[in-house]
Design an enzyme around this catalytic site. Structure first.
Site, PDB file in Angstrom:
ATOM      1  N   ASP A 328       0.825  -1.154   0.080  1.00  0.00           N
ATOM      2  CA  ASP A 328      -0.024   0.018   0.010  1.00  0.00           C
ATOM      3  C   ASP A 328       0.720   1.151   0.206  1.00  0.00           C
ATOM      4  OD1 ASP A 328      -1.371  -2.296   1.663  1.00  0.00           O
ATOM      5  OD2 ASP A 328      -3.188  -0.796   1.053  1.00  0.00           O
ATOM      6  N   LYS A 329       0.271   2.332  -0.521  1.00  0.00           N
ATOM      7  CA  LYS A 329       0.855   3.686  -0.657  1.00  0.00           C
ATOM      8  C   LYS A 329       0.810   4.343   0.804  1.00  0.00           C
ATOM      9  CE  LYS A 329       1.199   8.229  -2.634  1.00  0.00           C
ATOM     10  NZ  LYS A 329       1.000   9.131  -3.605  1.00  0.00           N
TER      11      LYS A 329
END
Length: 691
Positions: A328-329
């Site tokens: 995930d960012k």
């Protein structure tokens, strides 16, 4: 969440509990992800594992330098003994390269090869092999040809792949004029007709030595035939070796003076040098690639962006990095990464430059191979869900009861294993699956235009995209595009060189790494899978029905994926032979089968409506090959626990007395998911709302 890349609201749920509202990812620290490697260790604990592994390797070298193949005679399980011995030898093979017996206490003499075979096969089968080999040799010596192709001998079943590897090599070393091959787990031998051809051109002695040389595949080794004064004959040998082994070896003629002062010509064969990513041959000192592993901690950063930044700092290509998965960012994530051609010392030199980009590297240590996508057992999540409240406005609802009910429902019934929103990119106007569909339809200029479609906002990236969509001025767009947007700039530079026609757009896509190109097609296939899974649950619920596909796990290491997929029969449905967690759905591709019930018909209609009714799922111009795969419909979180947290609303402080302060409810979740599962999807099932 602020970003809602793709709307999952129309997709089905697996259970009917009420759920609740809440927010996640208010800050990256609210969403912490750590990879769980194949050994079951978190990446944050890798250092201890590396230390233990190095100690174990040292102990193994001291205690197991001479693997034994002698069978015990005290009633012990013979297959276990073979498996253990084969494993030892294969581990030594991994250390030594492909030359199986180099450096081991396994002598090179023919008699000792027979001893190895006798250990693996037993005396009866060994006798049959020897008789078979003698008959083949006799046929070759008598110059007989034509019928040997159909002649083969079974050496028996060998379920253990390590034992098979040793058997294959031992047979070829002892009998260079035989070929070995496997059907399922059964090993066979047959005459090597290429050997016969070469023995007619040279001699049986030279053919024996040449095929032993070919089978060993020792890097930097050479084989030289006896001097040959006949040019036509040498040409025949050159042509034969080039035709049969040209991808593996190369030949060259060398002149030398004999004792009689006459020039004689010898043919020398050597293994081809491996080529680097640029297609150029590597220098001999560069052949032994360096691999360095490390743990990458990143915050509020995409994995591919982090890799691109590391590559620019180290002066290597992004493709020199390998990792097990994309993280995930908007989170704090920990994952294992391996970089090629960079030493541990060089990595430590850049540690101080990474913090300003929200990155940190540690647990740096040498390794001997790169990572593969999916080479992990899962991910561990620690998530804070804030501002938890009931779906209804009824303040009498028992919120704690709602949360407890939701957590236990997901524990017991699982969740539909949808691909999460991050699989499709964060764009509102154009998501990755739309680009993937254009690529599958080989509409290259359209895919380029979609790629550069601007989103809402006036940040530098969107300014550059807006300029491109309005003017198609490639040079001007390059000057506007920020340097950290590596993919965009690579693609633009290629378009500037080759143009915006079909060929130029193809070259543009080829300018970015293969993993990035295939990502878009996978995004489209993931969207199809999500909709198929939703349709399957809405149509049949969680009951296994006729026509469903199930995945058999038996002997999974010995069977291909297609062999493990099975169609449920009507009798099996009635007898409830299978459970829902065994049911899988296919990701579209050229090598998968579809369910034979209504879900299979849904796939056909969905692909046809997208214009893919005749799609082969191969895009040759972009070097993209999509075989497809199978994904379980239902998944369960492991070690799921939650802990309520009470937060005080700071805005109300000072306005009211302490006992009337507004309180916001939050709770912390901790759980582990198998690889390729999405925490946001698990939370969606739990909360009954899109995040």
């Amino acid at each position: 969440m602020e970003e809602r890349p793709i709307d999952l609201s129309s997709l089905s749920y697996v259970s009917d509990h009420t759920g609740f509202y809440g927010t996640i990812k208010n800050s990256p620290a609210d969403f912490v992800v750590a990879e769980v490697n194949l050994s079951g260790r978190l990446t944050t604990n890798i250092y201890m594992e590396v230390k233990e592994e190095l100690q174990a390797q040292q102990s193994s070298k001291e205690n197991c330098k001479k693997p034994k193949l002698c069978l015990s005679t005290d009633g012990a399980n013979i297959q276990d003994t073979i498996d253990f011995a084969a494993k030892d030898i294969c581990e030594a093979m991994a250390d030594k390269g492909d030359n199986v017996f180099e450096g081991l206490d396994l002598p090179d003499s023919e008699a000792d090869q027979y001893n190895v075979l006798n250990t693996l096969l037993g005396q009866d089968v060994q006798g049959s092999l020897t008789n078979f080999a003698c008959s083949v040799r006799s046929a070759f010596e008598s110059k007989v040809s034509g019928g040997e192709e159909q002649c083969e001998l079974s050496l028996g079943q060998f379920p253990n792949k390590h034992a098979r590897a040793i058997l294959h090599s031992s047979v070829r070393q002892a009998f260079p004029f035989l070929l070995t091959f496997t059907r399922s787990t059964e090993v066979f031998v047959k005459p090597n007709l290429d050997y016969q051809t070469l023995s007619l051109l040279t001699s049986e002695e030279e053919a024996d030595k040449f095929f032993t040389f070919i089978d060993a595949k020792v890097e930097n080794s050479r084989f030289t035939f006896q001097p040959d004064v006949c040019k036509e004959h040498r040409t025949s040998v050159h042509h034969f070796i080039s035709k049969k082994f040209g991808k593996l070896v190369e030949t060259k003629s060398f002149s030398e003076k004999g004792s009689d002062e006459l020039q004689k010509v010898c043919i020398t064969v050597r293994f081809r040098e491996k080529k680097g990513s640029s297609g150029k041959r590597q220098r001999s000192e560069e052949k032994a690639d360096i691999f360095t592993a490390f743990t990458l901690k990143k915050e509020n950063l995409e994995t591919l962006e982090a890799i691109a930044y590391l590559a620019s700092l180290l002066g290597v290509l992004p493709s020199d990095f390998s990792y097990a998965g994309i993280k995930d960012k908007r989170a704090i994530t920990y994952q294992s990464v391996v970089v090629k051609k960079i030493s541990s010392e060089r990595l430590r030199e850049i540690e101080g430059l990474l913090e300003k980009r929200g990155m940190k590297i540690y647990n740096i240590h040498p390794t001997n191979k790169h990572l593969h996508l999916g080479e992990l057992s899962g991910n561990h999540f620690t998530i804070i869900v804030r501002d938890v409240r009931c779906h209804s406005d009824d303040i009498s609802e028992d919120l704690e009861k709602r949360v407890d009910e939701a957590v236990h429902s997901v524990k017991n019934r699982g969740f539909i294993n949808y691909y999460g929103p991050q699989r499709f990119g964060k764009g509102q106007n154009v998501q990755s699956h739309k680009i993937g569909l254009a690529l599958l339809k080989e509409e290259m200029p359209q895919a380029i235009k979609l790629f550069f479609t601007p989103e809402e906002g006036d940040d530098p990236v969107n300014k550059a995209k807006k300029y491109f969509s309005q003017t198609e001025d490639i040079k001007g767009t390059i000057s506007l595009m920020p340097a950290y947007k590596v993919r965009e700039r690579m693609l633009l530079r290629a378009l500037n060189r080759y143009g915006m026609n079909d060929e130029g757009c193809v070259r543009g896509w080829l300018s970015i790494p293969h993993s990035m190109r295939i990502f878009y097609i996978h995004a489209y296939c993931s969207k199809v899978w999500n909709e198929a899974a939703s349709y399957r649950i809405a149509t049949y619920g969680t009951k296994v029905v006729e026509g469903d596909l199930v995945l058999h796990n038996q002997d999974s290491s010995e069977k291909s994926l297609s062999d493990r997929v099975y169609v449920v029969t009507n009798a099996e449905e009635e007898e409830k032979v299978y459970s829902m967690h065994q049911v899988v759905l296919p990701m579209p591709g050229h090598s998968i089968r579809y369910p034979t019930n209504q879900v299979g018909q849904w796939y056909k209609k969905a692909l046809a409506s997208a214009g893919l009714q005749s799609c082969k799922f191969r895009v040759g111009t972009l070097q993209l090959n999509v075989p497809g795969c199978y994904r379980p419909i239902i998944k369960f979180p492991h070690q799921l626990i939650y802990e309520p947290v009470i937060e005080v609303d700071e805005q109300s402080q000072g306005k009211e007395s302490e006992h009337t302060l507004s309180k916001k409810r939050s709770f912390k979740l901790s759980f582990t998911l198998d690889s390729s599962c999405y925490a946001t999807v698990c939370l969606r099932e739990m909360m009954k709302c899109n995040l």
